[in-house]
Scaffold this motif. Sequence first.
Motif, PDB file in Angstrom:
ATOM      1  N   ALA A 114       0.473  -1.426  -0.323  1.00 12.09           N
ATOM      2  CA  ALA A 114      -0.347  -0.256   0.647  1.00 12.09           C
ATOM      3  C   ALA A 114       1.331   1.504   0.288  1.00 12.09           C
ATOM      4  N   ARG A 115       2.233   1.147   0.689  1.00 11.95           N
ATOM      5  CA  ARG A 115       3.072   2.748   0.427  1.00 11.95           C
ATOM      6  C   ARG A 115       4.520   2.583  -0.205  1.00 11.95           C
ATOM      7  N   MET A 116       3.601   1.057  -1.719  1.00 15.27           N
ATOM      8  CA  MET A 116       4.456   1.364  -2.637  1.00 15.27           C
ATOM      9  C   MET A 116       4.549   2.802  -3.289  1.00 15.27           C
ATOM     10  N   GLY A 117       5.669   3.063  -3.178  1.00 16.17           N
ATOM     11  CA  GLY A 117       5.748   4.663  -4.225  1.00 16.17           C
ATOM     12  C   GLY A 117       7.655   5.285  -3.660  1.00 16.17           C
ATOM     13  N   PRO A 118       7.218   6.423  -4.276  1.00 12.55           N
ATOM     14  CA  PRO A 118       8.596   7.433  -3.496  1.00 12.55           C
ATOM     15  C   PRO A 118       8.398   8.253  -3.140  1.00 12.55           C
ATOM     16  N   LEU A 119       9.541   8.302  -1.551  1.00 11.61           N
ATOM     17  CA  LEU A 119       9.476   8.561  -0.471  1.00 11.61           C
ATOM     18  C   LEU A 119       8.171  10.082  -0.344  1.00 11.61           C
ATOM     19  N   ALA A 120       7.554  10.796   0.735  1.00 13.37           N
ATOM     20  CA  ALA A 120       7.269  11.518   0.877  1.00 13.37           C
ATOM     21  C   ALA A 120       8.662  12.575   1.219  1.00 13.37           C
ATOM     22  N   ARG A 121       8.482  13.872   0.239  1.00 10.57           N
ATOM     23  CA  ARG A 121       9.559  14.827   0.943  1.00 10.57           C
ATOM     24  C   ARG A 121       9.158  15.487   2.234  1.00 10.57           C
ATOM     25  N   PRO A 122      10.498  15.819   2.935  1.00  4.02           N
ATOM     26  CA  PRO A 122       9.314  16.575   4.198  1.00  4.02           C
ATOM     27  C   PRO A 122       8.180  18.382   2.943  1.00  4.02           C
ATOM     28  N   SER A 123       7.820  18.271   4.383  1.00  8.92           N
ATOM     29  CA  SER A 123       6.642  19.885   4.244  1.00  8.92           C
ATOM     30  C   SER A 123       6.761  20.657   4.169  1.00  8.92           C
ATOM     31  N   GLY A 124       7.910  20.963   4.736  1.00  7.77           N
ATOM     32  CA  GLY A 124       8.629  22.367   5.126  1.00  7.77           C
ATOM     33  C   GLY A 124      10.009  22.670   4.370  1.00  7.77           C
ATOM     34  N   HIS A 125      10.542  22.024   3.797  1.00 12.25           N
ATOM     35  CA  HIS A 125      11.030  22.195   2.797  1.00 12.25           C
ATOM     36  C   HIS A 125      11.198  21.824   1.285  1.00 12.25           C
ATOM     37  N   PRO A 126      10.920  22.970   0.915  1.00  9.60           N
ATOM     38  CA  PRO A 126      10.503  22.774  -0.486  1.00  9.60           C
ATOM     39  C   PRO A 126      11.264  22.570  -2.006  1.00  9.60           C
ATOM     40  N   THR A 129      15.254  22.408  -7.446  1.00 14.98           N
ATOM     41  CA  THR A 129      14.696  21.625  -8.539  1.00 14.98           C
ATOM     42  C   THR A 129      16.644  21.873  -9.968  1.00 14.98           C
ATOM     43  N   LYS A 130      17.706  20.829  -8.632  1.00 15.79           N
ATOM     44  CA  LYS A 130      18.945  21.708  -9.771  1.00 15.79           C
ATOM     45  C   LYS A 130      18.783  20.739 -10.594  1.00 15.79           C
ATOM     46  N   GLY A 131      18.202  18.708 -10.158  1.00  9.98           N
ATOM     47  CA  GLY A 131      18.644  18.252 -11.145  1.00  9.98           C
ATOM     48  C   GLY A 131      17.491  16.696 -10.712  1.00  9.98           C
ATOM     49  N   ALA A 132      18.364  15.386 -11.350  1.00  9.70           N
ATOM     50  CA  ALA A 132      17.558  14.359 -10.726  1.00  9.70           C
ATOM     51  C   ALA A 132      17.650  13.936  -9.117  1.00  9.70           C
ATOM     52  N   GLU A 133      19.477  14.290  -8.973  1.00 17.60           N
ATOM     53  CA  GLU A 133      19.666  13.890  -7.549  1.00 17.60           C
ATOM     54  C   GLU A 133      19.454  14.244  -7.039  1.00 17.60           C
ATOM     55  N   ALA A 134      18.596  15.783  -6.568  1.00 18.31           N
ATOM     56  CA  ALA A 134      18.282  16.426  -5.976  1.00 18.31           C
ATOM     57  C   ALA A 134      16.495  16.068  -5.637  1.00 18.31           C
ATOM     58  N   ALA A 135      16.127  15.470  -6.163  1.00 12.70           N
ATOM     59  CA  ALA A 135      14.954  15.065  -6.628  1.00 12.70           C
ATOM     60  C   ALA A 135      14.452  13.969  -5.519  1.00 12.70           C
ATOM     61  N   LEU A 136      15.315  12.862  -5.971  1.00 13.05           N
ATOM     62  CA  LEU A 136      15.207  11.109  -4.401  1.00 13.05           C
ATOM     63  C   LEU A 136      16.217  11.884  -3.753  1.00 13.05           C
TER      64      LEU A 136
END
Length: 140
Positions: A114-126, A129-136
């Motif tokens: 049920a929780r399969m998927g990307p990790l949720a981002r912390p809500s306090g930190h936008p 958009t530097k690159g893919a390595e910063a996204a995950l």
Amino acid sequence: MNDFLPGNRLTAGQLSERVHMALDLLRAGYATLEYEIAEERVSALGRLGRRLEAALAALAACPRTTTSDRNIWDSLVEQAGYALWLFVVQREACGLNKIDHVIKVYRVPDEVVARMGPLARPSGHPAKTKGAEAALPPMF
């Protein structure tokens, strides 16, 4: 002797032979590249399978006895769901599409599925958009 100088003409047979030699070299290079890509896909699949196994083992080792352990449990479920997602995506890249098989063989709990998927981002930190390595978070 350089056959490409003006005045030095290649016969049709010589030109055809050189074209075939060049095509053979291209085919050999392409086949080598295909092999190396397949090798990397399988290697990544193995690494991600071991990551999933480790996440599921950590989850199985965590007792669910008190509410303070619930945060740890939730975090482990989230990590296992992320590991499952990475593994399933890599399997699909290898042409293996049966997720039911993965869930059965690895004995993945329903809560993790049920929780399969990307990790949720912390809500306090936008997200930056530097690159893919910063996204995950790092995969390995």
